[in-house]
Every structure is written in structure tokens, then in C-alpha cells.
Design an enzyme around this catalytic site. Structure first.
Site, mmCIF file in Angstrom:
data_model
loop_
_atom_site.group_PDB
_atom_site.id
_atom_site.type_symbol
_atom_site.label_atom_id
_atom_site.label_comp_id
_atom_site.label_asym_id
_atom_site.label_seq_id
_atom_site.Cartn_x
_atom_site.Cartn_y
_atom_site.Cartn_z
ATOM 1 N N CYS A 11 0.841 -1.202 0.000
ATOM 2 C CA CYS A 11 0.000 0.000 0.000
ATOM 3 C C CYS A 11 0.880 1.257 0.000
ATOM 4 C CB CYS A 11 -0.921 -0.001 1.224
ATOM 5 S SG CYS A 11 -0.056 0.222 2.786
ATOM 6 N N CYS A 14 2.949 1.774 3.173
ATOM 7 C CA CYS A 14 4.092 0.863 3.264
ATOM 8 C C CYS A 14 5.245 1.364 2.398
ATOM 9 C CB CYS A 14 3.693 -0.547 2.848
ATOM 10 S SG CYS A 14 2.425 -1.275 3.912
#
Length: 88
Positions: A11, A14
Site C-alpha cells: 500500500c 508501506c
């Protein structure tokens, strides 16, 4: 060398956490070995329920949301100089 793992399935948070860790290490001349872990089973094996998660030298340092620069630097300082936080 400090071992760092960023746990997350890819994501935006991240990816941003990974880039932030790389930048903090680079800006402070701290040698790290950074790995990105995207396998859900492996992430769960660390007990991380909220990503991004960060493991520093085998210990959970962070879970959920993007950490700030000061927090990231504190992980490295505590690993490379546990008695003198001004050495890094």
C-alpha cells in the site's frame, strides 16, 4: 549493520515508510540492510495486525501508519549506540 524489515502488502503507506527509512539512514550515514516483506503469512508470523510494520534487528519497532523521521532515527540510534544516542 542494522537489519530492517518493512512489513506490508504494497500500500502507499508501506511504500512511504520504506522510502522514509531509506532516507533517514542515508541522511545520517547509518548502514542498514532493508528488506520489504509482502507475504501475508510472513507478516502475520511477526504478530503485526496493522501495516506498515517495521522490524528492527528482530524486534517490532512500529505497526500501523507512517512513522515520523525522529522516530525512525531513534530506532537506529538505539541499535548502533545503546549507551550514547549522539554517536550516529
Amino acid at each position: 549493520m542494522i537489519e530492517v524489515k518493512v512489513l506490508g502488502v504494497g500500500c502507499a503507506n508501506c511504500k512511504a515508510t520504506q522510502k522514509l527509512i531509506e532516507k533517514v539512514a542515508s541522511d545520517n550515514a547509518i548502514s542498514i540492510n532493508l528488506k520489504k516483506i509482502e507475504d501475508t503469512a510472513e507478516i502475520m508470523s511477526y504478530g503485526i495486525m496493522s501495516t506498515p510494520g517495521v522490524i528492527v534487528d528482530g524486534k517490532i519497532a512500529h505497526a500501523g501508519g507512517i512513522p515520523d523521521k525522529v522516530t525512525v532515527l531513534s530506532w537506529f540510534k538505539s541499535q548502533c549506540c545503546p549507551t550514547d544516542n549522539d554517536c550516529c
